[in-house]
Enzyme design. Structure first.
Site, short mmCIF file in Angstrom:
data_model
loop_
_atom_site.label_atom_id
_atom_site.label_comp_id
_atom_site.label_asym_id
_atom_site.label_seq_id
_atom_site.Cartn_x
_atom_site.Cartn_y
_atom_site.Cartn_z
N ASP A 67 32.91 48.25 47.24
CA ASP A 67 33.10 47.12 48.16
C ASP A 67 34.49 47.10 48.79
OD1 ASP A 67 34.38 46.53 45.78
OD2 ASP A 67 33.20 44.77 45.31
N ASN A 136 30.88 34.95 37.07
CA ASN A 136 29.58 34.37 37.44
C ASN A 136 28.47 35.44 37.47
OD1 ASN A 136 30.14 35.84 39.73
ND2 ASN A 136 30.19 34.10 41.14
N HIS A 138 28.67 38.40 38.99
CA HIS A 138 28.55 39.26 40.18
C HIS A 138 28.90 40.71 39.84
CE1 HIS A 138 32.94 38.21 41.32
NE2 HIS A 138 32.95 39.52 41.28
N GLU A 143 26.94 38.23 44.90
CA GLU A 143 27.12 36.93 44.27
C GLU A 143 25.78 36.38 43.78
OE1 GLU A 143 29.93 35.89 43.55
OE2 GLU A 143 31.42 36.05 45.15
C1 GLP Z 1 35.96 41.63 42.00
C2 GLP Z 1 35.25 42.94 42.31
C3 GLP Z 1 34.25 43.29 41.24
C4 GLP Z 1 34.87 43.11 39.86
C5 GLP Z 1 35.23 41.68 39.66
C6 GLP Z 1 35.85 41.39 38.28
O1 GLP Z 1 35.38 40.50 42.54
N1 GLP Z 1 34.60 42.97 43.58
O2 GLP Z 1 33.81 44.63 41.44
O3 GLP Z 1 33.97 43.52 38.86
O4 GLP Z 1 36.18 41.34 40.66
O5 GLP Z 1 37.21 41.68 38.32
P1 GLP Z 1 38.17 41.72 37.09
O6 GLP Z 1 37.93 43.03 36.43
O7 GLP Z 1 39.54 41.63 37.69
O8 GLP Z 1 37.85 40.57 36.22
#
Ligand code: GLP
Length: 245
Positions: A67, A136, A138, A143
């Site tokens: 992404d 959440n 995702h 989402e």
């Molecule tokens: C972002 C990314 C996700 C990731 C998520 C959790 O929103 N788009 O791919 O898994 O954050 O991030 P973190 O590892 O910083 O908790």
């Protein structure tokens, strides 16, 4: 789903790193699906250390990222392109031309989604896809409520996701409101998926992933429709599953 529970985040990173290194050693032309966020950082550090020790050669490896934020280009400090360059690509002998990330600055974002889906078709699917998980549930930026049957598309980021990611930006107003993300359909095409989760902040999501139903209200539950998923989780993130928290 295979589940590996580690005592520490460091061990989690070592486990994920060794799976990726083994893949690259077995097939030097591997296609790796990569993720951003703070969770994969330790894995990327271990991959870099391993590369310096000669554990794996990335010259012919290709990568596909999940992404990118809409509006943030390679020159923006918080774009996922910059994140990947700083935390992984810039430290390996990977060919920049083999690293693919959606372009969040494309004039026509709909067209960019189609283009990225074609890239996935042509280059991929990944031999292994690394995934983090949002609080959440995702995955990528899919989402809650996202259809499981979507290719790469534009998403409106949930308020909770923007708040969670605000720590990387000067203020919450600077966090983009949209992103381009591989859809769940694109993610599930990967031959193998490694989901990593660390810390108490993720414990409820891991509990729901393992105990809950397959439900579009909880995007990560789509992974139960894939037959080769490994969850690597540290004890803090696993605490509500094993009751030891
Ligand atoms: C972002 C990314 C996700 C990731 C998520 C959790 O929103 N788009 O791919 O898994 O954050 O991030 P973190 O590892 O910083 O908790």
């Amino acid at each position: 789903m295979n589940i590996i529970v580690t005592e520490t985040k460091e061990q989690l990173s070592e486990q994920a790193c060794s799976i990726f290194e083994a893949q690259v050693k077995a097939d030097p032309e591997s296609v790796l699906g990569l993720a951003t966020g703070s969770t994969p950082l330790g894995t990327y550090e271990k991959l870099i250390e391993g590369y310096k020790k000669g554990n794996a050669d990335y010259q012919r490896v290709k990568t596909l990222n999940l992404d990118e934020y809409v509006g943030l280009g390679p020159d923006h400090p918080e774009s996922y392109r910059t994140f990947m360059e700083e935390n992984l690509f810039g430290h390996l002998n990977i060919d920049a031309a083999n690293t693919y990330i959606p372009d969040g600055t494309a004039d026509d974002l709909e067209k960019e989604c189609l283009r990225y889906e074609e890239v996935i078709e042509k280059v991929g699917p990944p031999d292994i896809q690394l995934l983090g998980i949002g609080e959440n549930g995702h995955i990528g930026f899919n989402e809650p409520g996202s259809s499981f049957d979507t290719p790469t598309h534009i998403v409106e980021l949930a308020a909770s996701t923007r708040e969670a990611n605000a720590r990387f930006f000067p203020s919450i107003e600077d966090v983009p409101k949209q992103a381009v993300t591989m859809g769940i359909r694109s993610i599930l095409k990967s031959k193998r998926i490694v989901l990593i989760a660390s810390g108490e902040r993720k414990a409820r999501a891991i509990e729901r992933l393992l105990a809950g139903e397959i439900d579009e209200a909880f995007p990560a539950s789509a992974l139960k429709n894939h037959d080769d998923v490994t969850l690597i989780v540290d004890r803090n993130a696993y605490q509500f599953v094993d009751g030891k928290g």
